[in-house]
Design a protein around this motif. Structure first.
Motif, PDB file in Angstrom:
ATOM      1  N   VAL A 193      -5.324  -8.158  -9.719  1.00  0.00           N
ATOM      2  CA  VAL A 193      -5.763  -7.368  -8.565  1.00  0.00           C
ATOM      3  C   VAL A 193      -6.077  -5.930  -8.979  1.00  0.00           C
ATOM      4  N   ARG A 194      -5.193  -5.373  -9.763  1.00  0.00           N
ATOM      5  CA  ARG A 194      -5.437  -4.002 -10.249  1.00  0.00           C
ATOM      6  C   ARG A 194      -6.725  -3.956 -11.057  1.00  0.00           C
ATOM      7  N   TYR A 195      -6.904  -4.979 -11.871  1.00  0.00           N
ATOM      8  CA  TYR A 195      -8.095  -5.026 -12.723  1.00  0.00           C
ATOM      9  C   TYR A 195      -9.374  -5.114 -11.886  1.00  0.00           C
ATOM     10  N   VAL A 196      -9.325  -5.928 -10.844  1.00  0.00           N
ATOM     11  CA  VAL A 196     -10.491  -6.051  -9.960  1.00  0.00           C
ATOM     12  C   VAL A 196     -10.794  -4.695  -9.328  1.00  0.00           C
ATOM     13  N   ARG A 197      -9.758  -4.019  -8.879  1.00  0.00           N
ATOM     14  CA  ARG A 197      -9.946  -2.699  -8.271  1.00  0.00           C
ATOM     15  C   ARG A 197     -10.573  -1.732  -9.259  1.00  0.00           C
ATOM     16  N   ASP A 198     -10.079  -1.755 -10.493  1.00  0.00           N
ATOM     17  CA  ASP A 198     -10.574  -0.809 -11.501  1.00  0.00           C
ATOM     18  C   ASP A 198     -12.026  -1.083 -11.900  1.00  0.00           C
ATOM     19  N   SER A 257       3.376 -14.129 -10.347  1.00  0.00           N
ATOM     20  CA  SER A 257       3.398 -12.856  -9.629  1.00  0.00           C
ATOM     21  C   SER A 257       2.765 -11.737 -10.453  1.00  0.00           C
ATOM     22  N   THR A 258       3.198 -11.594 -11.690  1.00  0.00           N
ATOM     23  CA  THR A 258       2.667 -10.500 -12.505  1.00  0.00           C
ATOM     24  C   THR A 258       1.200 -10.712 -12.850  1.00  0.00           C
ATOM     25  N   SER A 259       0.803 -11.953 -13.067  1.00  0.00           N
ATOM     26  CA  SER A 259      -0.606 -12.218 -13.345  1.00  0.00           C
ATOM     27  C   SER A 259      -1.486 -11.777 -12.184  1.00  0.00           C
ATOM     28  N   VAL A 260      -1.059 -12.142 -10.993  1.00  0.00           N
ATOM     29  CA  VAL A 260      -1.840 -11.763  -9.816  1.00  0.00           C
ATOM     30  C   VAL A 260      -1.892 -10.247  -9.677  1.00  0.00           C
ATOM     31  N   GLN A 261      -0.740  -9.600  -9.849  1.00  0.00           N
ATOM     32  CA  GLN A 261      -0.701  -8.135  -9.763  1.00  0.00           C
ATOM     33  C   GLN A 261      -1.677  -7.506 -10.753  1.00  0.00           C
ATOM     34  N   LEU A 270      -9.888 -14.814  -4.064  1.00  0.00           N
ATOM     35  CA  LEU A 270      -9.063 -13.604  -3.997  1.00  0.00           C
ATOM     36  C   LEU A 270      -9.896 -12.376  -4.340  1.00  0.00           C
ATOM     37  N   THR A 271     -10.660 -12.489  -5.407  1.00  0.00           N
ATOM     38  CA  THR A 271     -11.517 -11.384  -5.844  1.00  0.00           C
ATOM     39  C   THR A 271     -12.415 -10.901  -4.719  1.00  0.00           C
ATOM     40  N   GLU A 272     -13.087 -11.857  -4.107  1.00  0.00           N
ATOM     41  CA  GLU A 272     -14.055 -11.490  -3.081  1.00  0.00           C
ATOM     42  C   GLU A 272     -13.372 -10.895  -1.861  1.00  0.00           C
ATOM     43  N   GLN A 273     -12.176 -11.378  -1.562  1.00  0.00           N
ATOM     44  CA  GLN A 273     -11.455 -10.800  -0.430  1.00  0.00           C
ATOM     45  C   GLN A 273     -10.983  -9.389  -0.737  1.00  0.00           C
ATOM     46  N   ILE A 274     -10.522  -9.185  -1.964  1.00  0.00           N
ATOM     47  CA  ILE A 274     -10.097  -7.840  -2.373  1.00  0.00           C
ATOM     48  C   ILE A 274     -11.260  -6.853  -2.238  1.00  0.00           C
ATOM     49  N   LEU A 275     -12.414  -7.279  -2.686  1.00  0.00           N
ATOM     50  CA  LEU A 275     -13.580  -6.393  -2.648  1.00  0.00           C
ATOM     51  C   LEU A 275     -14.027  -6.096  -1.230  1.00  0.00           C
ATOM     52  N   ALA A 291      -1.825  -5.905  -0.643  1.00  0.00           N
ATOM     53  CA  ALA A 291      -0.566  -6.559  -1.006  1.00  0.00           C
ATOM     54  C   ALA A 291      -0.448  -7.914  -0.309  1.00  0.00           C
ATOM     55  N   PHE A 292      -0.907  -7.948   0.941  1.00  0.00           N
ATOM     56  CA  PHE A 292      -0.846  -9.204   1.686  1.00  0.00           C
ATOM     57  C   PHE A 292      -1.692 -10.277   1.008  1.00  0.00           C
ATOM     58  N   LEU A 293      -2.931  -9.912   0.671  1.00  0.00           N
ATOM     59  CA  LEU A 293      -3.820 -10.861   0.000  1.00  0.00           C
ATOM     60  C   LEU A 293      -3.205 -11.345  -1.313  1.00  0.00           C
ATOM     61  N   ALA A 294      -2.604 -10.426  -2.051  1.00  0.00           N
ATOM     62  CA  ALA A 294      -1.975 -10.803  -3.318  1.00  0.00           C
ATOM     63  C   ALA A 294      -0.843 -11.797  -3.073  1.00  0.00           C
ATOM     64  N   ARG A 295      -0.067 -11.538  -2.031  1.00  0.00           N
ATOM     65  CA  ARG A 295       1.063 -12.412  -1.738  1.00  0.00           C
ATOM     66  C   ARG A 295       0.580 -13.820  -1.382  1.00  0.00           C
ATOM     67  N   VAL A 296      -0.474 -13.895  -0.571  1.00  0.00           N
ATOM     68  CA  VAL A 296      -1.025 -15.198  -0.213  1.00  0.00           C
ATOM     69  C   VAL A 296      -1.539 -15.913  -1.460  1.00  0.00           C
ATOM     70  N   ALA A 297      -2.248 -15.164  -2.301  1.00  0.00           N
ATOM     71  CA  ALA A 297      -2.791 -15.772  -3.523  1.00  0.00           C
ATOM     72  C   ALA A 297      -1.663 -16.299  -4.407  1.00  0.00           C
ATOM     73  N   GLU A 298      -0.580 -15.536  -4.490  1.00  0.00           N
ATOM     74  CA  GLU A 298       0.574 -16.000  -5.278  1.00  0.00           C
ATOM     75  C   GLU A 298       1.091 -17.330  -4.745  1.00  0.00           C
ATOM     76  N   LYS A 299       1.254 -17.386  -3.451  1.00  0.00           N
ATOM     77  CA  LYS A 299       1.742 -18.628  -2.843  1.00  0.00           C
ATOM     78  C   LYS A 299       0.810 -19.788  -3.131  1.00  0.00           C
ATOM     79  N   GLN A 300      -0.475 -19.511  -3.035  1.00  0.00           N
ATOM     80  CA  GLN A 300      -1.445 -20.580  -3.274  1.00  0.00           C
ATOM     81  C   GLN A 300      -1.346 -21.100  -4.700  1.00  0.00           C
TER      82      GLN A 300
END
Lengths: 212, 212
Positions: free
Chosen positions: B101-106, B94-98, B172-177, B188-197
């Motif tokens: 995701v923040r890093y990709v955004r930044d 969970s924390t890794s994904v979080q 995940l990266t490409e979807q976030i972008l 948040a939804f994408l992150a949650r799916v990625a976590e599950k995966q």
DNA sequence: CACCAATGTCAACACCTGTACACAAAGTTA
DNA sequence: TAACTTTGTGTACAGGTGTTGACATTGGTG
């Protein structure tokens, strides 16, 4: 539009339209991009004067969208065939991967095009591709729902699993396209890895418990 | 070359070099492609005359390679930080994904660039990116080898699992972008799916038996 | 056959491109 | 300060681009 050609009856229409599509596909291989192609270049390759292009497509984007359509139409056909045949249950993963790899090889130019334009294409082309992939994923999700040991999995989680599978088939596709066509050994290796990855996914899916 | 700027001491050098790199990154967002950019356009955006470009890069490809280098250097830095911190074991996924995701955004522009050029860039740029990803995957594989329940897994299978993870982080990266920056809900939804995966992958990995 | 719409051609336009070359400005070093 | 190297500027050229409008050819339909 005009896919069936039922209204326009001039035989030349279909021919040079095809020539333009094929020219574009060929040039995407040589050049790096579809976006990098120019209308004039495509027309030249198709053996036609630049202005004749406009008789078939309003601009390059329209041609690109036609290619997207074409690419996924044939892919959907494959899926339909596979579904019709049914699953031999035991080596379903192995044979699916084999079939798919061969299919990618046979339609390399279309897959090449899609892989390249998926992220770097013009906005309309990108959304068209994304839409097709979304649809494809959903269809796969309903296929998964019919598998006995996934009966209890929630709809959202089925979607999650389907996208997991699609992601990795996508990755397989792009890796296949990146190796020379005659390197059967590397191709077999990639296929073997992809099989293992799918097997691992299904292993995880089998012991997956959806939260309420 | 000349990344540290230890030999060339003119302060202008570093500044307009940066301006060119930034101009290119910005234009990749607006235009569809890096390949679609022209030397003149980048120079104009950087507030510099076209010929000044050659003082810093021999051609556009060189600039692109510099961007690849930059992108993965910062990503490697992130990985190093994460490794240094260590894993809180329980919510490590969970924390890794979080964090990611923040890093990709930044660093959205760099990731955007890499995502687009990975398949559609010029051949040197594509191979540079592929090489970086390969390296990244291998590093992840050795990280995985230290996980207790993966101790018995063969090296090849560890590589297979690492690429499985990388594939899905890539996706995940490409979807976030692809979603607007302010859509935190979808993010948040994408992150949650990625976590599950990822969880599903590790579930499968835990019961994986490598063949001899 | 004659008609007519569809398809393809030709010439021209204004614009953008990469790159070469000679020159000006700025910064560093002696 | 004077000499130098580095960085940025201005001009020019040959070639490619999308799109235009007027014209020629083709093929199906009456």
């Amino acid at each position: 539009m005009d896919q069936t050609g039922e209204t326009r009856r001039d035989p030349r229409r279909g021919r040079t339209r095809r020539a333009l599509l094929d020219a574009a596909l060929e040039l995407v291989e040589k050049k790096d991009n579809f976006t990098a192609l120019s209308l004039r270049l495509v027309a030249r390759k198709a053996g036609v004067v630049p202005t004749a292009f406009y008789r078939h497509f309003p601009d390059m984007d329209a041609l690109g969208l036609a290619l997207v359509d074409e690419s996924f139409r044939t892919l959907r056909q494959l899926m339909r065939d596979v579904r019709a045949v049914g699953l031999p249950q035991k080596q379903v993963i192995s044979t699916s991967v084999q079939t798919y790899v061969r299919y990618v090889r046979d339609n390399a130019r279309h897959f090449q095009f899609v892989a390249k334009e998926r992220f770097s294409g013009s906005q309309p082309i990108r959304t068209a591709i994304r839409q097709e992939i979304r649809l494809f994923t959903s269809e796969l999700a309903t296929d998964l729902s019919r598998i006995p040991f996934l009966a209890k999995v929630s709809a959202e989680d089925l979607q999650m699993m389907a996208s997991l599978v699609v992601n990795n088939m996508t990755s397989l596709t792009e890796q296949i396209l990146d190796i020379p066509v005659d390197d059967r050994a590397e191709e077999a290796f990639l296929a073997r890895v992809a099989e293992k990855q799918l097997r691992l996914i299904f292993l995880g899916a089998a012991s997956w418990r959806s939260q309420p």
